[in-house]
Design an enzyme around this catalytic site. Structure first.
Site, PDB file in Angstrom:
ATOM      1  N   LYS A 198      38.126  41.417  34.455  1.00 26.98           N
ATOM      2  CA  LYS A 198      38.812  40.534  35.402  1.00 26.98           C
ATOM      3  C   LYS A 198      40.216  40.171  34.947  1.00 26.98           C
ATOM      4  CE  LYS A 198      35.131  38.326  38.013  1.00 26.98           C
ATOM      5  NZ  LYS A 198      34.500  37.070  38.436  1.00 26.98           N
ATOM      6  N   LYS A 242      31.603  49.095  40.959  1.00 25.01           N
ATOM      7  CA  LYS A 242      30.691  48.108  41.548  1.00 25.01           C
ATOM      8  C   LYS A 242      31.170  47.686  42.937  1.00 25.01           C
ATOM      9  CE  LYS A 242      30.717  43.790  40.026  1.00 25.01           C
ATOM     10  NZ  LYS A 242      30.612  42.570  39.221  1.00 25.01           N
ATOM     11  N   LYS A 295      33.607  41.825  45.997  1.00 31.70           N
ATOM     12  CA  LYS A 295      34.308  41.009  46.993  1.00 31.70           C
ATOM     13  C   LYS A 295      35.805  41.227  46.921  1.00 31.70           C
ATOM     14  CE  LYS A 295      31.278  37.056  46.193  1.00 31.70           C
ATOM     15  NZ  LYS A 295      31.137  35.789  45.473  1.00 31.70           N
TER      16      LYS A 295
HETATM   17  P1  AMP Z   1      29.126  36.631  42.522  1.00 30.96           P
HETATM   18  O1  AMP Z   1      29.481  36.902  43.914  1.00 30.96           O
HETATM   19  O2  AMP Z   1      29.984  37.370  41.543  1.00 30.96           O
HETATM   20  O3  AMP Z   1      28.968  35.179  42.239  1.00 30.96           O
HETATM   21  O4  AMP Z   1      27.687  37.267  42.345  1.00 30.96           O
HETATM   22  C1  AMP Z   1      26.522  36.677  42.894  1.00 30.96           C
HETATM   23  C2  AMP Z   1      25.309  37.479  42.492  1.00 30.96           C
HETATM   24  O5  AMP Z   1      25.379  38.796  43.063  1.00 30.96           O
HETATM   25  C3  AMP Z   1      25.184  37.688  40.976  1.00 30.96           C
HETATM   26  O6  AMP Z   1      23.825  37.564  40.611  1.00 30.96           O
HETATM   27  C4  AMP Z   1      25.657  39.093  40.765  1.00 30.96           C
HETATM   28  O7  AMP Z   1      25.052  39.686  39.639  1.00 30.96           O
HETATM   29  C5  AMP Z   1      25.218  39.779  42.058  1.00 30.96           C
HETATM   30  N1  AMP Z   1      26.065  40.939  42.383  1.00 30.96           N
HETATM   31  C6  AMP Z   1      27.399  40.922  42.646  1.00 30.96           C
HETATM   32  N2  AMP Z   1      27.861  42.166  42.909  1.00 30.96           N
HETATM   33  C7  AMP Z   1      26.783  42.996  42.823  1.00 30.96           C
HETATM   34  C8  AMP Z   1      26.599  44.408  42.999  1.00 30.96           C
HETATM   35  N3  AMP Z   1      27.611  45.224  43.334  1.00 30.96           N
HETATM   36  N4  AMP Z   1      25.354  44.923  42.837  1.00 30.96           N
HETATM   37  C9  AMP Z   1      24.319  44.103  42.506  1.00 30.96           C
HETATM   38  N5  AMP Z   1      24.424  42.770  42.326  1.00 30.96           N
HETATM   39  C10 AMP Z   1      25.634  42.213  42.482  1.00 30.96           C
END
Ligand code: AMP
Ligand code: TRP
Length: 333
Positions: free
Chosen positions: A114, A198, A201
Site C-alpha cells: 500500500k 487481487k 476496491k
Molecule cells: P477490506 O475491504 O480490505 O476491509 O476487506 C474486507 C474483507 O474482505 C477482509 O476480510 C479481506 O480479507 C477480504 N477481501 C478483500 N479483498 C479480497 C479478495 N480479492 N479476495 C478475497 N477476500 C478479500
C-alpha cells in the site's frame, strides 16, 4: 462450543465480489449459527490511514452497513457498529503499540504494497494499522476471526501481541489468542483483468471487479470482458497453475455453487470460454442482483442505517469499555 466472532470491513467504497466470497459470505454463515456471538465492525478508523473525503466516508460507512444487512447479516442477532464510536479501540491500540515490536511490523507485506515506492510519504497510521486491528479483536475476547487470505499476516501479528502482553504482565490467558477463519479454497479472488492481482476496491478499472452494487447488465458485461486465454477450457486441474484467469473464474464459479474446483473443471473441460461465461454470469446475477437491489433500497433509509450503528455502538461499548479498564489496571494506570 459457540464461537466469539469478530471481523471488520473498511468503509472505503466499492465493496466487491472478493469481499463477499472471501469474507462477508462467511460472516453470514457464522451469524446464522445460533451458538455463535458475532460482532461485525465498520472500521472507519482504519479507512483514514489513506486520505478520505469526509462526505464520501460518511456515505461509505452507511453503504457498508447496508451491504452487511443485504448480504444476510441480521442486526438483531449480531452486533454491527462503527469503530470510531467506541473509544476503547484507539486507546487499546496505543497501549498495544507499546507491546508490538518494530521488527514485527516491518514484516507486514500489506504496508509495503500500500505504501508503494515512496514509504516516507505513507501515514504513520498506515504503518501501525495492524496494531489497531489487534486492539479491535482483543477488546472483545474474540475466539475466531473470519477474514480473506490477505489478512492472515495481520492476524498472526495479533496473536503475537496478545501472547507478549500476557507474558510481559504475567496474566496468563487474559488476552484471548484468536484463531483465524480463512476459507481453504477461494480465499483470494483475483482481478477480472489480471489473474495475478487481487480483486481490489482501489483498482482504477471498474471492469476488474464485480461490485456488490452492480446490476444485471453490468455483471454480464464485466464477465463478457473478463480476461481469458486463447485455449479452450482446461481439461486438467494442473493446467490452472499456469492459466491464472481460468483458475480465478472457475474458482468464483465453484465458490458461488458451493462445489469443488475439480468438479467445475470436469464440468466445463474442453468447452469454449463463452459457454462457461454464460453459466458464470447466470450464477453471479442470481447471487449478486438481489444483494445489489437490497443495498440500494436500504441506502434510501439513512435513519434506519444510522440507528443500527447507534445500537451497535452502545452494545459494543459495554463489552469494550470493561476490557479496556482491566487492561489499564494491568498496565498500572
Ligand atoms: P477490506 O475491504 O480490505 O476491509 O476487506 C474486507 C474483507 O474482505 C477482509 O476480510 C479481506 O480479507 C477480504 N477481501 C478483500 N479483498 C479480497 C479478495 N480479492 N479476495 C478475497 N477476500 C478479500
Ligand atoms: N484490516 C482489515 C482489512 O483491511 C479490516 C479489519 C480491521 C479487521 N480490524 C479488523 C478484520 C479486525 C478482522 C478483524 O480488511
Amino acid at each position: 462450543m459457540g464461537k466469539k466472532i469478530f471481523s471488520g470491513v473498511q468503509p472505503t467504497g466499492n465493496l466487491h465480489l472478493g469481499n463477499y466470497l472471501g469474507a462477508i459470505k462467511n460472516f453470514v454463515d457464522l451469524n446464522n449459527d445460533n451458538d455463535n456471538k458475532c460482532i461485525f465492525c465498520v472500521v472507519d478508523l482504519h479507512a483514514i490511514t489513506i486520505k478520505q473525503d469526509p462526505k464520501e466516508l460518511k456515505n461509505n460507512i452507511r453503504e457498508t452497513v447496508a451491504t452487511f444487512i443485504a448480504s444476510g447479516i441480521d442486526p438483531k442477532k449480531s452486533i454491527i457498529f462503527n469503530q470510531s464510536g467506541v473509544a476503547a479501540h484507539a486507546e487499546g491500540a496505543w497501549i498495544l503499540s507499546c507491546i508490538a515490536r518494530m521488527g514485527w511490523l516491518n514484516r507486514m507485506t500489506q504496508f509495503k504494497e500500500k505504501a508503494g515506492k515512496d514509504k516516507e510519504k505513507a501515514s504513520i497510521g498506515l504503518y501501525s494499522y495492524p496494531v489497531l486491528m489487534a486492539s479491535d479483536i482483543l477488546l472483545y475476547d474474540a475466539t475466531h476471526v473470519p477474514v480473506g487470505d490477505d489478512q492472515k499476516q495481520h492476524l498472526e501479528l495479533c496473536r503475537d501481541i496478545a501472547q507478549k502482553f500476557n507474558n510481559d504482565f504475567e496474566v496468563e490467558n487474559f488476552l484471548q489468542v484468536p484463531e483465524p477463519l480463512i476459507q481453504k479454497e477461494f480465499s483470494r479472488i483475483m482481478s477480472l483483468k489480471d489473474g495475478s492481482k487481487k480483486m481490489s476496491k482501489s483498482e482504477l478499472s471498474d471492469l476488474s471487479r464485480i461490485n456488490l452494487t452492480d446490476d444485471k447488465d453490468q455483471i454480464i458485461n464485466k464477465i463478457k470482458k473478463a480476461k481469458t486465454d486463447p485455449l479452450s477450457m482446461p481439461k486438467d486441474i494442473k493446467e490452472l497453475d499456469k492459466r491464472l484467469e481460468a483458475k480465478n473464474l472457475l474458482g468464483i464459479y465453484s465458490s458461488l455453487t458451493n462445489s469443488k474446483l475439480q468438479n467445475s473443471v470436469t464440468n466445463f473441460a474442453g468447452k469454449n470460454f463463452s459457454e462457461f461465461k454464460e453459466k458464470l454470469s447466470e450464477e453471479l446475477v442470481n447471487k449478486i442482483e438481489p444483494i445489489s437491489n437490497e443495498i440500494k433500497k436500504l441506502l434510501g433509509d439513512e435513519r434506519y442505517l444510522d440507528k443500527i450503528l447507534l445500537d451497535g455502538v452502545e452494545k459494543a461499548n459495554l463489552i469494550a469499555s470493561k476490557k479496556i479498564e482491566r487492561i489499564k489496571e494491568i498496565v498500572g494506570f
